[in-house]
Design an enzyme around this catalytic site. Structure first.
Site, short mmCIF file in Angstrom:
data_model
loop_
_atom_site.label_atom_id
_atom_site.label_comp_id
_atom_site.label_asym_id
_atom_site.label_seq_id
_atom_site.Cartn_x
_atom_site.Cartn_y
_atom_site.Cartn_z
N SER A 102 1.47 3.68 2.18
CA SER A 102 0.86 4.59 3.64
C SER A 102 2.22 4.91 4.09
CB SER A 102 -0.04 3.31 4.47
OG SER A 102 1.34 2.47 4.88
N SER A 160 -2.65 6.78 5.74
CA SER A 160 -2.42 5.46 6.63
C SER A 160 -3.49 4.84 7.66
CB SER A 160 -1.37 5.48 6.89
OG SER A 160 -0.69 5.40 8.04
N LYS A 181 4.99 0.67 9.80
CA LYS A 181 4.77 1.68 9.61
C LYS A 181 6.05 3.10 10.67
CE LYS A 181 0.16 1.10 8.67
NZ LYS A 181 -0.34 1.79 7.44
N SER A 223 0.31 -1.09 -0.39
CA SER A 223 -0.07 -0.06 -0.59
C SER A 223 0.98 1.28 -0.06
CB SER A 223 -0.86 -0.18 1.47
OG SER A 223 -0.06 0.73 2.37
#
Length: 305
Positions: free
Chosen positions: A112, A270, A167, A110
């Site tokens: 994010s 995100s 993250k 993704s």
């Protein structure tokens, strides 16, 4: 654990394959091979005795060394299922050890973490930076280092442990994190920002505002979307939710012991700790540190900050 979760747990599949092929390999080395050797010795002894009787009777037969060697080879030959298991075991075991204790590959699915990581990046994750953990159950057995602010970390998604998320570490245990009007403060000290040229998202053909964010001990780029609100819409009722206070300008959270606060670099695109809460230490997989391939852009290969 559901069947879908089991099939999605590659570490568990590798573990099972390692055990099964390893059992077959050890069984063959210490039991079955000896049994084949004993049967071959008995058959060869009978072959030699028969050959001797034929020679005494003046009868020609296949008594050559080649015939004896062919018989021995056929008697000692491993069954196909043992041969394949023995061949695959060292390869599977090596992959299992490397992947479980040293480095594990992941693919970025993704956007994010844009601009640091983009969709299609194939990355390596250091599995021992934050301690040595038992594979499959992910239980830490040796402490090494703790995650630091600014680290890019892979972890098990708290709401579904079969999923791996990536993250950036924004808050460590005890930190007071404030995110107001899309600007961070950590323990009462505002994080400084430096504006960069707008970032072009080639996938969606739009621009985002780009900044250098200077966390304590870490500098990296982030993106903001002016169209997105500053507040967090509909955060979950996650564990330690009482440690967070949400308002129209953003939120303030105090990170509980043994937990970490995670955010994506693509801040307005995100799904992270702002929505589903803190990441417990037992969910940690490792520290991302290297892009080893991107088939769409080979220039991205290399380390990242």
């Amino acid at each position: 654990m559901t069947l879908q979760a089991i099939l999605g747990n590659f570490a568990l599949i590798l573990f099972v394959l390692t055990v099964l092929t390893g059992v077959v390999w050890f069984l063959d080395v210490f039991v079955l091979a000896k049994q084949r050797r004993a049967r071959a010795n008995a058959a060869l002894a009978e072959y030699d005795a028969r050959s001797a009787r034929l020679r005494q009777d003046g009868i020609r037969g296949d008594t050559s060394d080649a015939g004896r060697a062919s018989l021995e080879a056929s008697l000692l030959k491993q069954p196909a299922w043992i041969e394949y298991s023995g061949s695959f075991f060292p390869v599977i075991a090596l992959v299992f050890v490397l992947r479980s204790f040293l480095f594990e590959p992941f693919k970025i699915p993704s956007s994010s973490m844009v601009p640091t990581l983009v969709v299609g990046d194939l990355i390596l994750v250091n599995k021992f930076t934050y301690g040595i953990r038992l594979p499959v159950i992910n239980k830490k057995i040796v402490d090494v280092n703790n995650p630091q602010r600014g680290d890019v970390m892979v972890f098990k998604y708290p709401k579904d442990l079969s999923l791996d998320y990536i993250k950036r570490v924004i808050g460590v245990p005890g930190d007071k994190i404030t995110y107001r009007n899309k600007r961070l403060s950590i323990n009462g000290k505002e994080v400084s920002y430096e504006a960069l040229p707008d970032y072009l998202n080639e996938e969606h053909l739009n621009y985002s505002r780009q900044f250098v964010e200077k966390l304590p001990g870490s500098t990296h780029r982030i993106l903001n979307d002016d169209r997105a609100p500053a507040y967090v819409p509909n955060p979950d009722a996650f564990p330690f939710r009482e440690s967070c206070n949400y308002n129209l300008e953003g939120f303030t959270c105090t990170v509980p012991p043994g937990h970490y606060f995670m955010m994506g670099d693509n801040r307005d695109n995100s799904l992270d700790s702002r929505f589903w809460g803190f990441v417990p230490d037992e969910n940690i997989v490792g520290k991302a540190f290297f892009i080893w391939m991107n088939l769409g852009d080979l220039k991205r290969i290399g380390s990242f900050r």
